[in-house]
Design an enzyme around this catalytic site. Sequence first.
Site, PDB file in Angstrom:
ATOM      1  N   ASP A 190      23.611 -13.101   7.339  1.00 45.49           N
ATOM      2  CA  ASP A 190      23.728 -13.300   5.891  1.00 45.49           C
ATOM      3  C   ASP A 190      22.965 -14.524   5.394  1.00 45.49           C
ATOM      4  O   ASP A 190      23.351 -15.170   4.413  1.00 45.49           O
ATOM      5  CB  ASP A 190      25.211 -13.418   5.468  1.00 45.49           C
TER       6      ASP A 190
ATOM      7  N   LYS B  35      18.079 -12.635   4.443  1.00 44.11           N
ATOM      8  CA  LYS B  35      16.908 -11.920   4.983  1.00 44.11           C
ATOM      9  C   LYS B  35      16.377 -10.886   3.982  1.00 44.11           C
ATOM     10  O   LYS B  35      15.168 -10.728   3.822  1.00 44.11           O
ATOM     11  CB  LYS B  35      17.278 -11.230   6.313  1.00 44.11           C
TER      12      LYS B  35
ATOM     13  N   GLN C  44      21.449  -9.274  11.237  1.00 46.31           N
ATOM     14  CA  GLN C  44      22.363 -10.280  11.822  1.00 46.31           C
ATOM     15  C   GLN C  44      21.628 -11.622  11.991  1.00 46.31           C
ATOM     16  O   GLN C  44      20.744 -11.899  11.201  1.00 46.31           O
ATOM     17  CB  GLN C  44      22.966  -9.775  13.152  1.00 46.31           C
TER      18      GLN C  44
ATOM     19  N   GLY D  48      24.044  -6.010   5.764  1.00 44.59           N
ATOM     20  CA  GLY D  48      24.083  -5.860   4.306  1.00 44.59           C
ATOM     21  C   GLY D  48      23.067  -6.831   3.754  1.00 44.59           C
ATOM     22  O   GLY D  48      23.287  -8.045   3.771  1.00 44.59           O
ATOM     23  N   HIS D  49      21.908  -6.329   3.353  1.00 41.12           N
ATOM     24  CA  HIS D  49      20.812  -7.188   2.888  1.00 41.12           C
ATOM     25  C   HIS D  49      20.679  -7.060   1.378  1.00 41.12           C
ATOM     26  O   HIS D  49      20.400  -5.980   0.855  1.00 41.12           O
ATOM     27  CB  HIS D  49      19.500  -6.789   3.584  1.00 41.12           C
TER      28      HIS D  49
END
Length: 419
Positions: free
Chosen positions: A13, A16, A221, A40-41
């Site tokens: 988080d 990215k 990640q 979750g980007h």
Amino acid sequence: MKADVVLGLQWGDEGKGKVVDVLTPKYDTIARFQGGPNAGHTLEFNNEKYILRSIPSGIFQGDKINIIGNGVVLDPALFKAEAESLAKSGHDLTKRLYISKKAHLILPTHRILDAAYEAAKGDAKVGTTGKGIGPTYTDKVSRNGLRVGDILCDFENKYAAAKARHAKVLSDMKFDYDVTELEKEWMQGIEYLKKFNLIDSEILVNDLIKNNKSILCEGAQGTMLDIDFGSYPFVTSSNTVCAGACTGLGIAPNKIGEVYGIFKAYCTRVGSGPFPTELFDEVGDSLRVIGHEFGSVTGRKRRCGWIDMVALKYSVMINGVTSLIMMKADVMNHLETVKAAVAYEIDGETVTDFPYELNGSVKPVYKEFKGWNCNINDIRKYDEFPVEFKEYVEFIEKETGVPVKIISVGPDRDETIIR
Ligand code: GDP
Ligand code: IMO
Ligand code: MG
């Protein structure tokens, strides 16, 4: 042309999604190399916000080629939901997204197994995202997995055999479950997947490299969650480090160019596991509230703390980072004092090398900085930052030996300073 890599240096988080989106105009191709819908980007531009899980963050700009590589694990049901929602908002991907036939499939029973293993661990649970990541990579390594390419040939039998194997494990664990609904959506996802370009993506990637096309490899990640180098066993099940781009896309190590390492100006972690610089006071709470530090996939509270230079330097070393990217310093605008851990004290000894284990006896040794204590969100030129902020940036550059080339001061694409 060599392929560049963007990856997280902390516990995920880091931002990215935003950075890949910012860098996309420079590249012909964006490729995800590991992880799956545990990611979750977040991307924000033109007052719109998107959260991507399995689809590369280059999907919003022009007709770039986007690739889901062999190192990724794919849940067809979640993929369908994600791609359909993008199509609804005007981003049809079927022509622009290529999926490796060698990527492994997350089965409905992998998700159930994830829950069963977590329940069996009790207090020692990893705090996974519950997306079946660990069980899917386990089946891959134990040579029992199903791959995307399998959906094109004798799929029913292969699926039935895998499901029966999982049912036996779950029955031995006495874990009650009902897979009917999940399975229905999953089968629809399998049919949906067939609309896409399912290919041997390593061939495409290497053709692109040979033809002087530029590729940006997008990590998921972060290094502290890497299966080999992270805070094991509180990690994810893939190699999140730069080498993962080689195995997850079929790129030879000598074809890797720039390695962009992303970090937050502070630090967060979601799920269980050690976090030496974690803050349990009002400063930690303020970072969580101002930084909206709640999981983009699970909505869980992210734990917040000071930057940890022992861990950051280790991550820079493992990844061969060539450029650093600093995110979210704007979240610290209100602080009069900022701290950075420069060493750990372990059983009375001062340690600066990242230790084998981060347990309760690890105490961070802090260096204190005067906070910039003003709003930096509207600054777009490095020279215009307050001196206290520049001192903090230059301290990180000196400690790591790597330049901070990009600074992000807000979630929007435009809130970015490139030096
Ligand atoms: P990723 O998983 O590494 O892509 O990061 P996430 O999207 O899970 O989390 C990063 C969060 O911080 C998202 O909500 C972003 O919109 C937000 N964000 C990214 N960069 C910045 C920044 O510089 N400042 C602030 N305030 N928020 C940011
Ligand atoms: P992005 O790409 C933050 C964490 C989980 C858990 C551990 C194992 O958005 O940075 P898993 O479901 O992978 O088996 O969970 O890893 N985790 C993440 N934390 N960001 C992520 O992805 C994460 N993906 C997994 O919280 O502690
Ligand atoms: Mg995320």
